[in-house]
Design a protein around this motif. Structure first.
Motif, PDB file in Angstrom:
ATOM      1  N   PHE A 212     -15.446  51.979  45.800  1.00 30.68           N
ATOM      2  CA  PHE A 212     -15.796  50.620  45.387  1.00 30.68           C
ATOM      3  C   PHE A 212     -16.931  50.084  46.247  1.00 30.68           C
ATOM      4  N   ASN A 213     -17.810  49.332  45.630  1.00 33.29           N
ATOM      5  CA  ASN A 213     -18.871  48.637  46.356  1.00 33.29           C
ATOM      6  C   ASN A 213     -18.269  47.364  46.950  1.00 33.29           C
ATOM      7  N   SER A 214     -18.486  47.122  48.242  1.00 31.07           N
ATOM      8  CA  SER A 214     -17.915  45.930  48.873  1.00 31.07           C
ATOM      9  C   SER A 214     -18.398  44.643  48.201  1.00 31.07           C
ATOM     10  N   ARG A 215     -19.585  44.689  47.595  1.00 29.23           N
ATOM     11  CA  ARG A 215     -20.117  43.514  46.905  1.00 29.23           C
ATOM     12  C   ARG A 215     -19.501  43.343  45.516  1.00 29.23           C
ATOM     13  N   HIS A 216     -18.592  44.252  45.142  1.00 30.73           N
ATOM     14  CA  HIS A 216     -17.868  44.122  43.879  1.00 30.73           C
ATOM     15  C   HIS A 216     -16.395  43.816  44.116  1.00 30.73           C
ATOM     16  N   VAL A 217     -16.061  43.370  45.321  1.00 36.18           N
ATOM     17  CA  VAL A 217     -14.675  43.073  45.682  1.00 36.18           C
ATOM     18  C   VAL A 217     -14.457  41.560  45.694  1.00 36.18           C
ATOM     19  N   VAL A 218     -13.426  41.106  44.980  1.00 39.48           N
ATOM     20  CA  VAL A 218     -13.065  39.689  44.912  1.00 39.48           C
ATOM     21  C   VAL A 218     -11.650  39.529  45.478  1.00 39.48           C
ATOM     22  N   LEU A 219     -11.460  38.529  46.334  1.00 39.20           N
ATOM     23  CA  LEU A 219     -10.148  38.229  46.884  1.00 39.20           C
ATOM     24  C   LEU A 219      -9.556  37.019  46.164  1.00 39.20           C
ATOM     25  N   VAL A 243     -14.287  34.864  46.777  1.00 39.28           N
ATOM     26  CA  VAL A 243     -12.903  34.510  47.088  1.00 39.28           C
ATOM     27  C   VAL A 243     -12.474  33.386  46.156  1.00 39.28           C
ATOM     28  N   ILE A 244     -11.300  33.535  45.565  1.00 38.35           N
ATOM     29  CA  ILE A 244     -10.674  32.437  44.822  1.00 38.35           C
ATOM     30  C   ILE A 244      -9.459  31.999  45.624  1.00 38.35           C
ATOM     31  N   SER A 245      -9.433  30.739  46.003  1.00 41.38           N
ATOM     32  CA  SER A 245      -8.351  30.192  46.817  1.00 41.38           C
ATOM     33  C   SER A 245      -7.615  29.125  46.018  1.00 41.38           C
ATOM     34  N   ILE A 246      -6.341  29.366  45.783  1.00 40.98           N
ATOM     35  CA  ILE A 246      -5.515  28.381  45.088  1.00 40.98           C
ATOM     36  C   ILE A 246      -4.666  27.663  46.128  1.00 40.98           C
ATOM     37  N   ALA A 247      -4.922  26.374  46.325  1.00 44.19           N
ATOM     38  CA  ALA A 247      -4.123  25.520  47.217  1.00 44.19           C
ATOM     39  C   ALA A 247      -4.066  26.070  48.641  1.00 44.19           C
ATOM     40  N   GLY A 248      -5.164  26.648  49.112  1.00 46.30           N
ATOM     41  CA  GLY A 248      -5.193  27.185  50.468  1.00 46.30           C
ATOM     42  C   GLY A 248      -6.550  27.022  51.120  1.00 46.30           C
ATOM     43  N   TYR A 249      -6.552  26.910  52.453  1.00 46.20           N
ATOM     44  CA  TYR A 249      -7.784  26.701  53.214  1.00 46.20           C
ATOM     45  C   TYR A 249      -7.758  27.603  54.442  1.00 46.20           C
ATOM     46  N   LEU A 250      -8.816  27.582  55.217  1.00 47.77           N
ATOM     47  CA  LEU A 250      -8.830  28.355  56.452  1.00 47.77           C
ATOM     48  C   LEU A 250      -7.719  27.878  57.381  1.00 47.77           C
ATOM     49  N   MET A 251      -7.138  28.813  58.130  1.00 40.19           N
ATOM     50  CA  MET A 251      -6.157  28.415  59.138  1.00 40.19           C
ATOM     51  C   MET A 251      -6.823  27.432  60.099  1.00 40.19           C
ATOM     52  N   GLU A 252      -6.089  26.417  60.496  1.00 40.54           N
ATOM     53  CA  GLU A 252      -6.665  25.393  61.368  1.00 40.54           C
ATOM     54  C   GLU A 252      -7.135  25.990  62.698  1.00 40.54           C
ATOM     55  N   GLU A 253      -6.490  27.076  63.140  1.00 42.25           N
ATOM     56  CA  GLU A 253      -6.884  27.719  64.389  1.00 42.25           C
ATOM     57  C   GLU A 253      -8.271  28.368  64.296  1.00 42.25           C
ATOM     58  N   SER A 254      -8.749  28.623  63.065  1.00 39.27           N
ATOM     59  CA  SER A 254     -10.016  29.344  62.882  1.00 39.27           C
ATOM     60  C   SER A 254     -11.139  28.471  62.348  1.00 39.27           C
ATOM     61  N   GLN A 255     -10.888  27.193  62.196  1.00 41.68           N
ATOM     62  CA  GLN A 255     -11.876  26.336  61.548  1.00 41.68           C
ATOM     63  C   GLN A 255     -13.190  26.214  62.319  1.00 41.68           C
ATOM     64  N   ASN A 256     -13.150  26.397  63.633  1.00 41.19           N
ATOM     65  CA  ASN A 256     -14.367  26.260  64.434  1.00 41.19           C
ATOM     66  C   ASN A 256     -14.992  27.605  64.801  1.00 41.19           C
ATOM     67  N   GLU A 324     -14.157  31.244  34.371  1.00 37.96           N
ATOM     68  CA  GLU A 324     -15.616  31.133  34.424  1.00 37.96           C
ATOM     69  C   GLU A 324     -16.147  31.736  35.718  1.00 37.96           C
ATOM     70  N   PHE A 325     -15.420  31.508  36.817  1.00 38.26           N
ATOM     71  CA  PHE A 325     -15.814  32.063  38.102  1.00 38.26           C
ATOM     72  C   PHE A 325     -15.758  33.592  38.067  1.00 38.26           C
ATOM     73  N   PHE A 326     -14.704  34.128  37.477  1.00 42.83           N
ATOM     74  CA  PHE A 326     -14.618  35.581  37.318  1.00 42.83           C
ATOM     75  C   PHE A 326     -15.788  36.099  36.485  1.00 42.83           C
ATOM     76  N   ALA A 327     -16.078  35.422  35.375  1.00 39.16           N
ATOM     77  CA  ALA A 327     -17.156  35.875  34.497  1.00 39.16           C
ATOM     78  C   ALA A 327     -18.495  35.904  35.214  1.00 39.16           C
ATOM     79  N   ASN A 328     -18.709  34.948  36.116  1.00 40.22           N
ATOM     80  CA  ASN A 328     -19.981  34.861  36.827  1.00 40.22           C
ATOM     81  C   ASN A 328     -20.081  35.816  38.008  1.00 40.22           C
ATOM     82  N   ASN A 329     -18.944  36.347  38.470  1.00 37.87           N
ATOM     83  CA  ASN A 329     -18.970  37.132  39.702  1.00 37.87           C
ATOM     84  C   ASN A 329     -18.479  38.569  39.565  1.00 37.87           C
ATOM     85  N   LEU A 330     -18.057  38.973  38.381  1.00 39.60           N
ATOM     86  CA  LEU A 330     -17.667  40.361  38.182  1.00 39.60           C
ATOM     87  C   LEU A 330     -18.845  41.145  37.606  1.00 39.60           C
TER      88      LEU A 330
END
Length: 348
Positions: A212-219, A243-256, A324-330
């Protein structure tokens, strides 16, 4: 008598006297424009049948007294070779499945529905969930073309649950049962020392072993799994597609923290429900700012979905931006076109 105007370059419309030396029909002003147009032009580009002589059978004067310059032969300029492999002997578009030994994490691999494993979508479940049946069912139900999927299970069981469920990092105090916050060091320690290294090792296996090409990987992550997906994309050291994130954000410990790869071009979409009881819309917008900083404002988007709580989208308005996001990024391969024996493959 005024000279006839020069035909325009098909790419930039600049007047040009040079043309494709293979078909001798399409005009280009430069080699750069010819290269840019080759992917489209190669479909219709066939060798010219016009005689090389510029004199008619009646002995009329040459069509032009000045020899018209031509660009280099596209087959040489673009390092082109004709594909003549018989259809029965063509290489399979299936990629090897990831090996179980590639990570200590449990996972389920699902090949593409159309036998073309061009993209890879990796799913990360939320706190207290597991890969089956919910997430493998989700991966299959999306029916994404030319896309294989992997559902990965978190490493640690959630204590005291009646049903089996897993967590990506310690989330509860084992004595009191209280939810652990960012001040608890065991959260980020497990991510840095176990989860992130195992996921990076698995990703490299998918690239090096599976092809797989790393630029063809979606999380794709939900809640705590979305935190891990964002963490991997930001600090895993690989420039992934999205990356598609449903109801999630960066861990607060890693924000900076700073991204491990620069510049980071990974696209990010965050879906947040306006009825989510874990955080208000105002809090969600604040949590989105570190994502903008790490991935770049031009690469990220946050959608607030009306009526959606803390869960996966349940209706068409919630799913539409995701699809739509999948269609634009796959990525999409023109397999039927590639199987034509007279199509030219550009390698350089």
């Amino acid at each position: 008598m005024a000279s006839s105007p020069k035909p325009p370059c098909v790419v930039c419309k600049t007047p040009s006297v040079t043309r494709c030396s293979r078909c001798k029909v399409v005009h280009y002003c430069s080699e750069a424009c010819q290269r840019k147009d080759w992917r489209t032009h190669k479909i219709a580009c066939t060798p010219s049948t016009i005689p090389s002589s510029t004199t008619s059978s009646k002995g009329a004067p040459p069509i032009s007294t000045t020899k018209q310059p031509t660009l280099p032969d596209p087959s040489k300029v673009l390092n082109v070779t004709e594909k003549t492999v018989p259809k029965d002997n063509r290489p399979s578009l299936r990629k090897p499945a990831p090996q179980a030994s590639s990570t200590t994490l449990k996972f389920k691999y699902i090949p593409s529905i159309d036998n073309v494993d061009e993209n890879l979508v990796i799913f990360f479940h939320g706190l207290g969930d597991k890969i089956e049946p919910n997430f493998t069912k989700l991966a299959k139900s999306l029916q994404l073309p030319q896309t294989a999927a992997v559902c990965i299970q978190a490493p640690t069981p959630v204590p005291y649950l009646e049903e089996e469920g897993y967590q990506w990092f310690p989330s509860f105090n084992n004595l009191t049962g209280d939810l652990l916050g960012p001040e608890a060091p065991e959260r980020i320690l497990q991510v840095k020392n176990l989860v992130r290294p195992e996921l990076v090792k698995f990703l490299k296996h998918c690239v090096d072993h599976c092809g797989f090409n790393s630029r063809h990987v979606v999380l794709f992550g939900f809640s705590q799994g979305a935190e891990i997906a964002l963490d991997l994309a930001a600090f895993g050291g690989m420039n992934l597609r999205a990356v598609i994130s449903i109801a999630g954000y960066l861990m607060e410990e890693s924000q900076n923290a700073n991204a491990a790869t620069s510049p980071l071009t990974t696209k990010v979409m965050v879906i947040q429900g306006d009825k989510d009881t874990t955080r208000t819309v105002k809090e969600a917008k604040e949590r989105f700012k570190p994502i903008q900083r790490i991935f770049g404002k031009a690469n990220v988007e946050q959608r607030i979905v009306a009526g959606m709580g803390h869960g996966m989208p349940r209706d068409e308005p919630g799913w539409r931006p995701l699809m739509e996001f999948f269609a634009n990024n796959l990525e999409h391969r023109s397999v039927a076109l590639e199987n034509m024996s007279d199509v030219y493959e550009v390698r350089g």
